[in-house]
Write a protein that holds these residues in place. Structure first.
Motif, PDB file in Angstrom:
ATOM      1  N   LEU A 158     -28.337 -12.649 -43.961  1.00 36.68           N
ATOM      2  CA  LEU A 158     -28.949 -13.937 -44.264  1.00 36.68           C
ATOM      3  C   LEU A 158     -28.077 -14.766 -45.200  1.00 36.68           C
ATOM      4  N   THR A 159     -27.447 -14.117 -46.164  1.00 38.13           N
ATOM      5  CA  THR A 159     -26.525 -14.821 -47.061  1.00 38.13           C
ATOM      6  C   THR A 159     -25.364 -15.407 -46.256  1.00 38.13           C
ATOM      7  N   GLU A 160     -24.856 -14.651 -45.309  1.00 41.12           N
ATOM      8  CA  GLU A 160     -23.784 -15.138 -44.430  1.00 41.12           C
ATOM      9  C   GLU A 160     -24.242 -16.346 -43.614  1.00 41.12           C
ATOM     10  N   VAL A 161     -25.465 -16.290 -43.092  1.00 45.73           N
ATOM     11  CA  VAL A 161     -26.020 -17.416 -42.324  1.00 45.73           C
ATOM     12  C   VAL A 161     -26.053 -18.672 -43.195  1.00 45.73           C
ATOM     13  N   ILE A 162     -26.598 -18.553 -44.396  1.00 47.38           N
ATOM     14  CA  ILE A 162     -26.730 -19.715 -45.292  1.00 47.38           C
ATOM     15  C   ILE A 162     -25.360 -20.240 -45.695  1.00 47.38           C
ATOM     16  N   THR A 163     -24.445 -19.343 -46.010  1.00 48.17           N
ATOM     17  CA  THR A 163     -23.093 -19.747 -46.403  1.00 48.17           C
ATOM     18  C   THR A 163     -22.410 -20.510 -45.275  1.00 48.17           C
ATOM     19  N   ARG A 164     -22.527 -20.000 -44.069  1.00 52.24           N
ATOM     20  CA  ARG A 164     -21.894 -20.667 -42.920  1.00 52.24           C
ATOM     21  C   ARG A 164     -22.559 -22.004 -42.609  1.00 52.24           C
ATOM     22  N   ALA A 196     -36.867 -15.212 -48.611  1.00 50.46           N
ATOM     23  CA  ALA A 196     -35.635 -14.529 -49.030  1.00 50.46           C
ATOM     24  C   ALA A 196     -34.467 -15.504 -49.020  1.00 50.46           C
ATOM     25  N   ALA A 197     -34.405 -16.360 -48.012  1.00 51.52           N
ATOM     26  CA  ALA A 197     -33.323 -17.348 -47.921  1.00 51.52           C
ATOM     27  C   ALA A 197     -33.331 -18.283 -49.127  1.00 51.52           C
ATOM     28  N   VAL A 198     -34.518 -18.669 -49.567  1.00 52.09           N
ATOM     29  CA  VAL A 198     -34.633 -19.530 -50.754  1.00 52.09           C
ATOM     30  C   VAL A 198     -33.985 -18.844 -51.953  1.00 52.09           C
ATOM     31  N   LYS A 199     -34.254 -17.552 -52.111  1.00 54.08           N
ATOM     32  CA  LYS A 199     -33.716 -16.790 -53.245  1.00 54.08           C
ATOM     33  C   LYS A 199     -32.228 -16.504 -53.105  1.00 54.08           C
ATOM     34  N   LEU A 200     -31.759 -16.401 -51.869  1.00 54.59           N
ATOM     35  CA  LEU A 200     -30.375 -15.990 -51.622  1.00 54.59           C
ATOM     36  C   LEU A 200     -29.382 -17.139 -51.507  1.00 54.59           C
ATOM     37  N   MET A 220     -19.023 -28.945 -52.385  1.00 59.73           N
ATOM     38  CA  MET A 220     -20.118 -29.862 -52.156  1.00 59.73           C
ATOM     39  C   MET A 220     -21.433 -29.101 -52.132  1.00 59.73           C
ATOM     40  N   SER A 221     -22.452 -29.656 -52.755  1.00 59.38           N
ATOM     41  CA  SER A 221     -23.762 -29.029 -52.698  1.00 59.38           C
ATOM     42  C   SER A 221     -24.426 -29.401 -51.377  1.00 59.38           C
ATOM     43  N   ALA A 222     -25.300 -28.545 -50.909  1.00 61.89           N
ATOM     44  CA  ALA A 222     -25.993 -28.783 -49.650  1.00 61.89           C
ATOM     45  C   ALA A 222     -27.455 -28.415 -49.796  1.00 61.89           C
ATOM     46  N   ARG A 223     -28.301 -29.299 -49.331  1.00 64.88           N
ATOM     47  CA  ARG A 223     -29.747 -29.036 -49.304  1.00 64.88           C
ATOM     48  C   ARG A 223     -30.099 -28.645 -47.877  1.00 64.88           C
ATOM     49  N   ILE A 224     -30.624 -27.440 -47.722  1.00 65.65           N
ATOM     50  CA  ILE A 224     -30.984 -26.911 -46.416  1.00 65.65           C
ATOM     51  C   ILE A 224     -32.509 -26.822 -46.346  1.00 65.65           C
ATOM     52  N   LEU A 225     -33.083 -27.475 -45.358  1.00 69.01           N
ATOM     53  CA  LEU A 225     -34.527 -27.458 -45.168  1.00 69.01           C
ATOM     54  C   LEU A 225     -34.884 -26.308 -44.236  1.00 69.01           C
ATOM     55  N   ALA A 226     -35.793 -25.448 -44.676  1.00 72.59           N
ATOM     56  CA  ALA A 226     -36.241 -24.304 -43.876  1.00 72.59           C
ATOM     57  C   ALA A 226     -37.611 -24.603 -43.280  1.00 72.59           C
ATOM     58  N   LEU A 227     -37.725 -24.408 -41.973  1.00 71.56           N
ATOM     59  CA  LEU A 227     -38.992 -24.541 -41.267  1.00 71.56           C
ATOM     60  C   LEU A 227     -39.333 -23.179 -40.678  1.00 71.56           C
ATOM     61  N   GLU A 235     -24.463 -20.326 -54.622  1.00 72.50           N
ATOM     62  CA  GLU A 235     -24.217 -21.447 -55.530  1.00 72.50           C
ATOM     63  C   GLU A 235     -23.747 -22.654 -54.735  1.00 72.50           C
ATOM     64  N   GLY A 236     -24.310 -23.796 -55.048  1.00 71.56           N
ATOM     65  CA  GLY A 236     -23.960 -25.015 -54.338  1.00 71.56           C
ATOM     66  C   GLY A 236     -24.873 -25.287 -53.159  1.00 71.56           C
ATOM     67  N   SER A 237     -25.790 -24.371 -52.880  1.00 71.08           N
ATOM     68  CA  SER A 237     -26.760 -24.554 -51.802  1.00 71.08           C
ATOM     69  C   SER A 237     -28.164 -24.465 -52.364  1.00 71.08           C
ATOM     70  N   GLU A 238     -29.041 -25.198 -51.755  1.00 67.19           N
ATOM     71  CA  GLU A 238     -30.459 -25.081 -52.059  1.00 67.19           C
ATOM     72  C   GLU A 238     -31.170 -24.961 -50.732  1.00 67.19           C
ATOM     73  N   VAL A 239     -31.998 -23.930 -50.576  1.00 64.88           N
ATOM     74  CA  VAL A 239     -32.836 -23.792 -49.394  1.00 64.88           C
ATOM     75  C   VAL A 239     -34.248 -24.147 -49.837  1.00 64.88           C
ATOM     76  N   ALA A 240     -34.802 -25.170 -49.224  1.00 64.01           N
ATOM     77  CA  ALA A 240     -36.151 -25.637 -49.550  1.00 64.01           C
ATOM     78  C   ALA A 240     -37.072 -25.307 -48.384  1.00 64.01           C
ATOM     79  N   LEU A 241     -38.113 -24.561 -48.656  1.00 64.55           N
ATOM     80  CA  LEU A 241     -39.079 -24.151 -47.643  1.00 64.55           C
ATOM     81  C   LEU A 241     -40.131 -25.241 -47.487  1.00 64.55           C
ATOM     82  N   PHE A 242     -40.208 -25.823 -46.282  1.00 61.79           N
ATOM     83  CA  PHE A 242     -41.196 -26.875 -46.044  1.00 61.79           C
ATOM     84  C   PHE A 242     -42.574 -26.259 -45.893  1.00 61.79           C
TER      85      PHE A 242
END
Length: 187
Positions: A170-176, A24-28, A1-8, A31-38
């Protein structure tokens, strides 16, 4: 499943190490995740119930709520200001907590990370942020933590995206966090 993660990001400074960490989180994002910086926390007025009424909600607050509502999870980056959470991040949480019981972060997975100059990497601010976002209705993922101490010296000449240890953590944080964002769909 893809996930959109909003970064504040709780720092408004353009060269903020926490902003760099979020970039860095946006770049890292795996696959299947998107980190969007507000962008735009600086434009949101302090929370006031008098202006939080239909037809009067400031456009910047509406954008924040819409971004959070469209996200599957949130990743908050906080520096530590005088031993606690920065006002800009607390204000964003206050706006996202309303309407009471049905705010844009209600039930959404939230992780809190950050970096600070001190030897503990901002853990007090992170703990206060977890407390605030949990009371606001977010589903705080308590076991996802990343506190990077000594930011001023560690990142003086090295962007967090170029720090191998930070990239791995940070990659581990986003993956989890992605895994937690996918849980409701699996239920």
């Amino acid at each position: 499943m893809s996930a959109r993660i909003l970064a504040l990001v709780g720092s408004l400074r353009a060269g903020s190490h926490n902003r760099q960490l979020a970039e860095a989180a946006v770049k890292l994002a795996p696959e299947g995740s998107e980190v969007a910086l507000f962008e735009g926390l600086a434009e949101i007025p302090f929370y006031n119930e008098d202006i939080d009424v239909e037809g009067s909600v400031p456009a910047a607050a509406v954008r924040l709520r819409e971004a959070a509502a469209g996200a599957d999870a949130l990743l908050l980056f906080t520096p530590e200001y005088n031993g606690t959470i920065p006002a800009v991040l607390k204000n964003a949480i206050d706006w996202l907590s309303r309407p009471y019981g049905a705010g844009a972060i209600s039930g959404k997975p939230v992780a809190v990370v950050g970096t600070a100059f001190g030897q503990y990497g901002g853990v007090w601010a992170q703990d206060e942020t977890r407390k605030s976002v949990g009371i606001a209705g977010g589903k705080v993922i308590e076991d996802i933590k990343l506190s990077i101490p000594g930011s001023v010296t560690r990142f003086a000449e090295l962007h967090p995206a170029d720090d191998t240890e930070v990239v791995e953590q940070l990659t581990e944080v986003i993956t989890r966090l992605h895994g937690h964002a996918a849980e409701p769909a699996a239920a």
